[in-house]
Design an enzyme around this catalytic site. Structure first.
Site, PDB file in Angstrom:
ATOM      1  NE  ARG A  87      -3.783   0.088   0.337  1.00  0.00           N
ATOM      2  CZ  ARG A  87      -4.606   0.498  -0.633  1.00  0.00           C
ATOM      3  NH1 ARG A  87      -4.650  -0.150  -1.790  1.00  0.00           N
ATOM      4  NH2 ARG A  87      -5.380   1.543  -0.463  1.00  0.00           N
ATOM      5  CB  VAL A  88       0.460   4.569  -1.602  1.00  0.00           C
ATOM      6  CG1 VAL A  88       1.083   5.933  -1.437  1.00  0.00           C
ATOM      7  CG2 VAL A  88       0.589   4.106  -3.047  1.00  0.00           C
ATOM      8  CG  ASP A  89      -1.869   3.230   3.531  1.00  0.00           C
ATOM      9  OD1 ASP A  89      -1.349   2.154   3.186  1.00  0.00           O
ATOM     10  OD2 ASP A  89      -3.073   3.344   3.781  1.00  0.00           O
ATOM     11  CG  ASP A  90       1.227  -0.461   4.490  1.00  0.00           C
ATOM     12  OD1 ASP A  90       0.526  -1.422   4.182  1.00  0.00           O
ATOM     13  OD2 ASP A  90       1.049   0.222   5.512  1.00  0.00           O
ATOM     14  CB  VAL A  91       5.309   3.681   0.250  1.00  0.00           C
ATOM     15  CG1 VAL A  91       6.615   4.272  -0.256  1.00  0.00           C
ATOM     16  CG2 VAL A  91       4.813   2.618  -0.722  1.00  0.00           C
TER      17      VAL A  91
END
Length: 705
Positions: free
Chosen positions: A573-577
């Site tokens: 996920r981008v929020d997990d980048v």
């Protein structure tokens, strides 16, 4: 980083098929070409130096899509003539009224040009239950097994033929109609993996009701939220279920959820309760007279014939709530016609389905995988499906392979979390079983790291089963990027190429498409039949979340890399980048590097604030059984990441984790890990859906070790 499409060099292709064109350059033979590290299906183990795993000539010869050339031809047609491509496939299903040929697909994905809208097969009338069940009976397959059921305890089992399934669905559908449930009414289903769960889904679909399955591991508060949002006519549940040796009193949870929703102004006057005798006796079940009704007392007395409610292709089929960044669940709404065609087609091709297959997906119907690939997709193809109520490590870690051998399972579809868990327990649980029936393996839910991929391939599949490593989402309804077994070589950990009709693009932060080898944000151009149509009661949030970040595209929320051969690699996920000193690092990349260490069984990585670097990398690490914690091992793990990714990706903190906080479906609750990492221990929130809530206290106790 690749080239932005607006700045592409002279002569660069701008054709929408550019990212599958590289397939024509792939060797179609056995891969023994100088300079290519390859292995062939069935010939040897896939070692770390093997970048490509080729299908064998025997497998490809019998595959639905036997070569890159065949795939390219079908893919090009699906992009250049989507109306013709999907209409031909849809014609294989029964439609009471045909769709308007000039309106096969209508869409606007660009928020700057008006409201976002998607429709497929407009004007067509059909019914997904009829196509999944009646159509198979009428084709002469009434005596074929539709569903096997394996209970929590070994030896508990059952089965239904397609004719028997139709009878059971019709009885429940008739009951639902008798209590006033009709077209467009919502029904919440809170059941474990009993056969009654897919039966309830199909019964709702038969009469045009909208089912909303809530995973039977959610708390009473979570259930109440969903009840308040969709205001169901009734809730369907059972009194209890056993997970391993542990009884879970589902009816008590439902009672509390109904009480809470009533406080919030939504009262549900009927709770249909199945008596699950293996978990709890009727007389021990708490009961509210006038509201609660036993399934066995009423449903079985209804007729086994029930008229079908023919619905428009764009009429709603189901609501499925998924977590949102705001904490309020999002009611993802899927409609009937396009979803039916897409779930059936993706199942058929991604698993290279044959009528003789016995198919087992380990997912719960409380998640989208259980909708598309336990219930609808397989049954629409006339498949035999295995439904499993228990847990994969009860009574021991060989349970999955006991079941594979018992039912002669040919297609096994599961999550990387389960694969890593079984890796941790050792190979002996796998190798003591035959597993010779297995033909195709599948992975779903998150990117599978290459070391887990190789273990799954080498140990579980004996190096002879291709792995369909599927990327898709609740919102997409079906597979979006996936290998097609037999069609092209696989790269361990890559989802490979797009499914028919899907146009993935990778964009930079300004929304410019990037060409060639690159990393960025994964978006989808154009619609596909399985796309969700809205968020229930909140179309503004639908547009804001998925279509406003990059106008004209569906934004997946995932990061993605594309290599020089056009293969896609999901980075999480981008929020997990994590952005470390300007370096964008996908959590999945770091986790994969950690798990490649021989003493690491599982890892989960989150971001923490760092006063110098902006964000730091905080890694929770579960070791192989019996391996002690040590400072030397901590340094060795960090060095592994430095060596595989670079010094910039080295974890700032290794937090020893006896276990990770997971839902009962195996999803890691990263929200909880973020709170522990940032020492916000008073903000952990609801941990009731965890398979083992005690893990949280263990992690807190080890935070300074």
């Amino acid at each position: 980083m690749g080239t932005a499409s607006g700045d592409q060099p002279a002569g660069a292709s701008s054709d929408k098929l550019r990212h599958v064109e590289s397939m024509s350059e792939l060797p179609s033979g056995a891969g023994r070409i100088s300079g290519i590290n390859a292995v062939v299906l069935g010939e040897s183990l896939a070692a770390e130096e093997h970048d490509l795993v080729y299908p064998s000539a025997e497998f490809s010869a019998d595959a639905l899509v036997p070569s890159p050339k065949k795939y390219q031809k079908m893919y090009e047609r699906s992009i250049n003539d989507p109306a013709g491509f999907w209409s031909e496939i849809a014609d294989a299903f029964y439609w009471k009224e045909k769709w308007n040929p000039s309106e096969v697909c209508s869409e606007n994905l660009d928020v700057t040009k008006g409201p976002v809208q998607i429709s497929w097969f407009k004007g067509g009338k059909t019914n997904i239950c009829y196509n999944a069940v009646d159509r198979n009976v009428e084709a002469g397959n009434g005596d074929k097994i539709a569903m096997y059921w394996e209970g929590n305890e070994p030896g508990q089992d059952g089965k239904l033929t397609y004719s028997e399934l139709l009878d059971r669905v019709c009885q429940l559908a008739n009951y639902l109609k008798s209590v006033g449930v009709g077209k467009g009414d919502a029904v919440i289903i809170y059941l474990p993996m009993l056969l009654e769960l897919p039966i309830a889904m199909l019964a709702c679909a038969r009469i045009g009701a909208v089912h909303s399955v809530v995973f039977a591991g959610f708390s009473a508060d979570s259930l109440a939220q969903r009840i308040v949002d969709c205001k169901p006519k009734l809730v369907i549940t059972c009194n209890a279920v056993k997970r391993g040796v542990k009884p879970i009193l589902l009816k008590d949870i439902v009672d509390a959820g109904l009480a809470e929703s009533e406080k919030q102004g939504v009262a549900v006057g009927l709770c249909l309760t199945y008596e699950n005798q293996s978990a709890m006796k009727r007389e021990d079940t708490k009961w509210q007279a006038g509201r609660d009704v036993w399934w066995q007392d009423v449903v079985t007395s209804f007729p086994t014939k029930c008229d079908v409610e023919w619905v428009d292709a764009e009429d709603p089929l189901f609501l499925l709530y998924t977590s949102g960044s705001t904490g309020k669940p999002k009611g993802v709404l899927h409609t009937t016609g396009g979803y039916m065609v897409y779930s059936a087609t993706t199942f058929k091709y991604a698993f290279d389905y044959k009528p003789s297959d016995i198919y087992w997906c380990t997912a719960d119907c409380g998640w989208i995988t259980g909708h598309s690939y336990v219930t609808y997709g397989p049954l629409l193809n006339g498949a035999t499906v295995l439904v499993f109520e228990g847990t994969p490590n009860y009574p021991d870690s060989g349970r999955c392979w006991d079941i594979v051998d018992k039912y002669k399972v040919t297609i096994f579809y599961t999550a990387p979390t389960l694969v890593r868990s079984l890796m941790r327990d050792g190979t002996e649980y796998v190798t003591r079983h035959s597993r010779k029936s297995l033909r195709v393996l599948g992975s779903v839910g998150e990117p599978i790291n290459p070391s887990a991929w190789r273990w799954f391939y080498n140990i579980v599949g004996d190096s002879r089963c291709p792995i369909s490593d599927t990327w898709w989402q609740t919102e997409t309804g079906g597979f979006m990027i996936t290998p097609l077994p037999g069609a092209w070589p696989q790269k361990p950990g890559s989802a490979t190429f797009p499914f028919f009709g899907v146009q993935p693009v990778i964009v930079d932060e300004k929304g410019k498409e990037i060409e060639g080898e690159c990393s960025g944000y994964l978006c989808i151009k154009k619609s596909w039949p399985g796309a969700f149509r809205t968020l229930y009661g909140d179309h503004d949030r639908y547009e804001t979340t998925y279509f406003k970040p990059f106008a004209g595209y569906y934004f997946t929320g995932d990061g993605c890399s594309r290599d020089k051969d056009g293969y896609h690699w999901l980075t999480g996920r981008v929020d997990d980048v994590i952005n470390v000193s300007g370096h964008r690092i996908g959590t999945a990349e770091v986790e994969s590097a950690l798990v490649s260490h021989p003493k690491c069984a599982e890892a989960a990585v989150v971001a923490v604030e760092h006063e110098v670097k902006g964000q730091g990398i905080y890694a929770f690490v579960t070791l192989v059984d019996g391996v002690p914690y040590s400072e030397e091992l901590r340094k060795s793990l960090i060095l592994t990441v430095r060596n595989q990714i670079g010094a910039f990706a080295a974890p700032d903190k290794i937090h020893w984790a006896p276990g990770l906080p997971k839902t009962r479906s195996g999803k890691i609750m990263r929200r909880i890990l973020r709170k522990i990492a940032s020492k916000q221990l008073d903000e952990l929130g609801d941990t009731s859906t965890l398979a083992d809530p005690g893990v949280v206290d263990q992690l807190i106790a080890l935070k300074d070790c």
